[in-house]
Design a protein around this motif. Structure first.
Motif, PDB file in Angstrom:
ATOM      1  N   GLY A  43       9.997 -10.193  -6.727  1.00 36.09           N
ATOM      2  CA  GLY A  43      10.931  -9.792  -5.694  1.00 36.09           C
ATOM      3  C   GLY A  43      10.286  -9.357  -4.408  1.00 36.09           C
ATOM      4  N   GLY A  44       8.963  -9.115  -4.437  1.00 37.69           N
ATOM      5  CA  GLY A  44       8.243  -8.751  -3.217  1.00 37.69           C
ATOM      6  C   GLY A  44       8.128  -7.247  -3.012  1.00 37.69           C
ATOM      7  N   TRP A  45       7.071  -6.863  -2.316  1.00 29.97           N
ATOM      8  CA  TRP A  45       6.809  -5.440  -2.062  1.00 29.97           C
ATOM      9  C   TRP A  45       7.819  -4.782  -1.119  1.00 29.97           C
ATOM     10  CZ3 TRP A  45       3.771  -2.857  -5.196  1.00 29.97           C
ATOM     11  CH2 TRP A  45       2.794  -3.554  -5.912  1.00 29.97           C
ATOM     12  N   PRO A  46       8.296  -5.464  -0.060  1.00 31.35           N
ATOM     13  CA  PRO A  46       9.304  -4.816   0.791  1.00 31.35           C
ATOM     14  C   PRO A  46      10.552  -4.406   0.013  1.00 31.35           C
ATOM     15  CG  PRO A  46       8.388  -6.726   1.905  1.00 31.35           C
ATOM     16  CD  PRO A  46       7.878  -6.778   0.491  1.00 31.35           C
ATOM     17  N   ALA A  47      11.005  -5.272  -0.907  1.00 27.08           N
ATOM     18  CA  ALA A  47      12.193  -4.946  -1.698  1.00 27.08           C
ATOM     19  C   ALA A  47      11.934  -3.756  -2.611  1.00 27.08           C
ATOM     20  CB  ALA A  47      12.627  -6.164  -2.517  1.00 27.08           C
ATOM     21  N   LEU A  48      10.745  -3.708  -3.222  1.00 27.34           N
ATOM     22  CA  LEU A  48      10.432  -2.586  -4.098  1.00 27.34           C
ATOM     23  C   LEU A  48      10.327  -1.290  -3.310  1.00 27.34           C
ATOM     24  CD1 LEU A  48       9.772  -1.511  -6.895  1.00 27.34           C
ATOM     25  CD2 LEU A  48       7.366  -2.042  -6.453  1.00 27.34           C
ATOM     26  N   GLU A  71       0.824  -1.212   0.000  1.00 20.82           N
ATOM     27  CA  GLU A  71       0.000   0.000   0.000  1.00 20.82           C
ATOM     28  C   GLU A  71       0.857   1.260   0.000  1.00 20.82           C
ATOM     29  OE1 GLU A  71      -3.142   0.045  -0.582  1.00 20.82           O
ATOM     30  OE2 GLU A  71      -3.126  -2.140  -0.656  1.00 20.82           O
ATOM     31  N   LEU A  72       2.028   1.202   0.657  1.00 20.64           N
ATOM     32  CA  LEU A  72       2.943   2.343   0.617  1.00 20.64           C
ATOM     33  C   LEU A  72       3.388   2.618  -0.814  1.00 20.64           C
ATOM     34  CD1 LEU A  72       5.818   3.315   2.935  1.00 20.64           C
ATOM     35  CD2 LEU A  72       6.350   2.860   0.550  1.00 20.64           C
ATOM     36  N   CYS A  73       3.789   1.568  -1.516  1.00 23.38           N
ATOM     37  CA  CYS A  73       4.254   1.741  -2.899  1.00 23.38           C
ATOM     38  C   CYS A  73       3.137   2.291  -3.785  1.00 23.38           C
ATOM     39  CB  CYS A  73       4.752   0.417  -3.459  1.00 23.38           C
ATOM     40  SG  CYS A  73       6.245  -0.234  -2.677  1.00 23.38           S
ATOM     41  N   ILE A  74       1.944   1.730  -3.647  1.00 24.43           N
ATOM     42  CA  ILE A  74       0.821   2.160  -4.475  1.00 24.43           C
ATOM     43  C   ILE A  74       0.462   3.611  -4.196  1.00 24.43           C
ATOM     44  CG2 ILE A  74      -1.651   1.812  -4.880  1.00 24.43           C
ATOM     45  CD1 ILE A  74      -1.154  -1.197  -4.381  1.00 24.43           C
ATOM     46  N   SER A  75       0.492   3.986  -2.915  1.00 20.79           N
ATOM     47  CA  SER A  75       0.115   5.346  -2.544  1.00 20.79           C
ATOM     48  C   SER A  75       1.123   6.378  -2.995  1.00 20.79           C
ATOM     49  CB  SER A  75      -0.065   5.430  -1.017  1.00 20.79           C
ATOM     50  OG  SER A  75      -0.346   6.756  -0.610  1.00 20.79           O
ATOM     51  N   ARG A  76       2.403   6.053  -2.883  1.00 22.66           N
ATOM     52  CA  ARG A  76       3.446   7.053  -3.122  1.00 22.66           C
ATOM     53  C   ARG A  76       3.919   7.108  -4.568  1.00 22.66           C
ATOM     54  NH1 ARG A  76       6.008   8.461   1.576  1.00 22.66           N
ATOM     55  NH2 ARG A  76       6.952  10.092   0.314  1.00 22.66           N
ATOM     56  N   ALA A  77       3.715   6.037  -5.325  1.00 23.45           N
ATOM     57  CA  ALA A  77       4.116   6.032  -6.739  1.00 23.45           C
ATOM     58  C   ALA A  77       3.061   5.304  -7.563  1.00 23.45           C
ATOM     59  CB  ALA A  77       5.483   5.375  -6.902  1.00 23.45           C
ATOM     60  N   ASP A  91       2.213  14.712 -17.596  1.00 24.20           N
ATOM     61  CA  ASP A  91       3.425  14.073 -18.105  1.00 24.20           C
ATOM     62  C   ASP A  91       3.221  12.641 -18.572  1.00 24.20           C
ATOM     63  OD1 ASP A  91       3.186  12.621 -15.818  1.00 24.20           O
ATOM     64  OD2 ASP A  91       5.211  12.945 -15.103  1.00 24.20           O
ATOM     65  N   GLY A  92       1.988  12.178 -18.555  1.00 21.44           N
ATOM     66  CA  GLY A  92       1.731  10.819 -19.029  1.00 21.44           C
ATOM     67  C   GLY A  92       2.256   9.758 -18.091  1.00 21.44           C
ATOM     68  N   GLY A  93       2.699  10.144 -16.889  1.00 15.73           N
ATOM     69  CA  GLY A  93       3.114   9.162 -15.890  1.00 15.73           C
ATOM     70  C   GLY A  93       4.513   8.641 -16.074  1.00 15.73           C
ATOM     71  N   ASP A  94       5.334   9.268 -16.921  1.00 20.11           N
ATOM     72  CA  ASP A  94       6.667   8.717 -17.150  1.00 20.11           C
ATOM     73  C   ASP A  94       7.607   9.060 -16.003  1.00 20.11           C
ATOM     74  OD1 ASP A  94       8.733   7.514 -18.975  1.00 20.11           O
ATOM     75  OD2 ASP A  94       9.589   9.478 -18.598  1.00 20.11           O
ATOM     76  N   ARG A 138       1.410   5.729 -10.478  1.00 24.19           N
ATOM     77  CA  ARG A 138       1.562   5.489 -11.920  1.00 24.19           C
ATOM     78  C   ARG A 138       2.643   4.445 -12.198  1.00 24.19           C
ATOM     79  NH1 ARG A 138      -0.608   9.509 -15.394  1.00 24.19           N
ATOM     80  NH2 ARG A 138      -1.572  11.246 -14.276  1.00 24.19           N
ATOM     81  N   MET A 139       3.744   4.558 -11.501  1.00 29.23           N
ATOM     82  CA  MET A 139       4.840   3.617 -11.689  1.00 29.23           C
ATOM     83  C   MET A 139       4.415   2.203 -11.294  1.00 29.23           C
ATOM     84  SD  MET A 139       8.657   3.938 -10.072  1.00 29.23           S
ATOM     85  CE  MET A 139       9.839   2.593 -10.106  1.00 29.23           C
ATOM     86  N   ILE A 140       3.710   2.077 -10.163  1.00 26.75           N
ATOM     87  CA  ILE A 140       3.275   0.756  -9.710  1.00 26.75           C
ATOM     88  C   ILE A 140       2.241   0.174 -10.665  1.00 26.75           C
ATOM     89  CG2 ILE A 140       2.186  -0.522  -7.836  1.00 26.75           C
ATOM     90  CD1 ILE A 140       5.077   0.580  -7.340  1.00 26.75           C
ATOM     91  N   ALA A 141       1.330   1.014 -11.172  1.00 27.44           N
ATOM     92  CA  ALA A 141       0.344   0.528 -12.138  1.00 27.44           C
ATOM     93  C   ALA A 141       1.032  -0.037 -13.375  1.00 27.44           C
ATOM     94  CB  ALA A 141      -0.609   1.651 -12.523  1.00 27.44           C
ATOM     95  N   ALA A 142       2.116   0.626 -13.816  1.00 27.58           N
ATOM     96  CA  ALA A 142       2.859   0.144 -14.985  1.00 27.58           C
ATOM     97  C   ALA A 142       3.605  -1.152 -14.670  1.00 27.58           C
ATOM     98  CB  ALA A 142       3.837   1.213 -15.465  1.00 27.58           C
ATOM     99  N   LEU A 143       4.215  -1.243 -13.493  1.00 28.59           N
ATOM    100  CA  LEU A 143       4.989  -2.427 -13.135  1.00 28.59           C
ATOM    101  C   LEU A 143       4.107  -3.658 -12.932  1.00 28.59           C
ATOM    102  CD1 LEU A 143       7.579  -0.920 -10.604  1.00 28.59           C
ATOM    103  CD2 LEU A 143       8.016  -1.670 -12.951  1.00 28.59           C
ATOM    104  N   THR A 144       2.875  -3.450 -12.480  1.00 32.35           N
ATOM    105  CA  THR A 144       1.991  -4.584 -12.197  1.00 32.35           C
ATOM    106  C   THR A 144       1.019  -4.856 -13.334  1.00 32.35           C
ATOM    107  OG1 THR A 144       0.455  -3.097 -11.028  1.00 32.35           O
ATOM    108  CG2 THR A 144       2.116  -4.250  -9.698  1.00 32.35           C
ATOM    109  N   GLU A 145       1.152  -4.163 -14.437  1.00 40.00           N
ATOM    110  CA  GLU A 145       0.246  -4.359 -15.561  1.00 40.00           C
ATOM    111  C   GLU A 145       0.291  -5.811 -16.035  1.00 40.00           C
ATOM    112  OE1 GLU A 145      -0.448  -2.691 -20.126  1.00 40.00           O
ATOM    113  OE2 GLU A 145       1.009  -1.734 -18.793  1.00 40.00           O
ATOM    114  N   GLY A 146      -0.848  -6.451 -16.039  1.00 43.09           N
ATOM    115  CA  GLY A 146      -0.926  -7.840 -16.480  1.00 43.09           C
ATOM    116  C   GLY A 146      -0.544  -8.863 -15.421  1.00 43.09           C
ATOM    117  N   ALA A 147      -0.127  -8.410 -14.230  1.00 40.16           N
ATOM    118  CA  ALA A 147       0.271  -9.342 -13.177  1.00 40.16           C
ATOM    119  C   ALA A 147      -0.945  -9.882 -12.442  1.00 40.16           C
ATOM    120  CB  ALA A 147       1.207  -8.652 -12.182  1.00 40.16           C
ATOM    121  N   THR A 148      -0.887 -11.137 -12.010  1.00 42.06           N
ATOM    122  CA  THR A 148      -1.974 -11.751 -11.263  1.00 42.06           C
ATOM    123  C   THR A 148      -2.013 -11.191  -9.852  1.00 42.06           C
ATOM    124  OG1 THR A 148      -1.687 -13.777 -12.532  1.00 42.06           O
ATOM    125  CG2 THR A 148      -2.964 -13.923 -10.494  1.00 42.06           C
TER     126      THR A 148
END
Length: 285
Positions: free
Chosen positions: A86-91, A62-68, A270-273, A70-80
């Protein structure tokens, strides 16, 4: 939080997992109130094994999703189930923490750098990740991969004028990437004595694999070039590397190169880049 809507997420939290010590809904709302402060979460996760387990299962994500977002949405696109390799703590650590450089015990692995002392890791004040910048770190045959790379964190070396830039990044769907395919096809072995500073997985040297486009990577980092860019990629797709940074005069500071789509920080324009992440919660997404 957009499509990750906090209210709906709170409703999905499992009451059956509450232990008496921890009420997930209340804890979620507390962290939402403090805007998912990374230092607060680290302190809470260190209190007990129950809180550590809850943080690993829910709060780091939830920290990753809240703070980044657009980036998290791109990284998890298509993921189950929005799983992350690598896990959320590492990210989360990768987003907010410069891993430093402690290669004294594995100096042979770092081919372009001979540092006089270890460079300590630390929380970053602000990190800016860009997938446009990431393309500058990919070999031509791997340009279809999605890689987010941060701006370099500056570290003075040896008490002199030398400045080392330490940067980090993460691939989307690394198991399916052309970069991983090339590493395996070339039968590149793992580097002895070097581990990923974020997930502790084994790493490949992109220098040994000859997969670093030195000119474009150096230009994007503001490096001195001449082979002065080096980085490693781990089994989970986390990247960490070093470069020698160019010394800029006061007259050079105003001509910083923008990304292809303009803005430095993520936002509607900026299109989320570019994703600007501030660990102190002032100016985050």
């Amino acid at each position: 939080m957009g499509e990750w809507g906090s209210s709906s997420q709170v409703m999905r939290l499992s009451e059956s997992a509450n232990s008496g010590l921890v009420n997930e809904r209340v804890l979620f709302l507390v962290f939402e109130h403090v805007k998912w402060d990374i230092r607060t979460l680290c302190c809470v996760a260190a209190v007990s094994w129950k809180l550590r387990a809850l943080a690993k299962r829910l709060l780091w994500r939830e920290l990753c999703i809240s703070r980044a977002p657009r980036m998290i949405a791109a990284l998890t696109e298509g993921a189950t189930n929005s799983r992350i390799i690598g896990g959320w703590p590492a990210l989360a650590k990768l987003l907010f923490f410069c891993g430093g450089c402690d290669f004294e015990s594995a100096s042979a692995a770092v081919r372009q750098f001979r540092l006089g002392r270890p460079l300590r890791g630390h929380f970053t004040g602000e990190s800016r990740f860009s997938k446009t910048s990431g393309r500058s770190f990919l070999a031509r045959s791997c340009r279809g991969d999605v890689l987010y790379v941060s701006d370099p964190c500056e570290h003075a070396e040896g008490g002199g004028n030398d400045v080392v830039g330490i940067y980090r990044g993460v691939f989307r769907s690394f198991f399916k990437s052309r970069t991983r395919e090339r590493l395996i096809a070339r039968q590149i072995g793992f580097e002895e004595g070097v581990r990923c500073p974020y997930c502790a997985a084994r790493v490949w040297s992109m220098t040994a694999a000859r997969l670093i486009p030195q000119r474009t990577a150096a230009r994007k980092l503001g490096s001195s070039g001449d082979g002065a860019v080096e980085y490693f990629v781990c089994l989970n797709g986390h990247l960490h590397g070093l470069c020698w940074l160019v010394h800029l005069s006061s007259d050079d500071g105003g001509d910083e190169e923008e990304d292809d789509d303009g803005s430095f920080c993520s936002g509607d324009e900026d299109g989320g880049d570019r994703n600007c992440i501030n660990s102190a919660n002032n100016g985050n997404n």
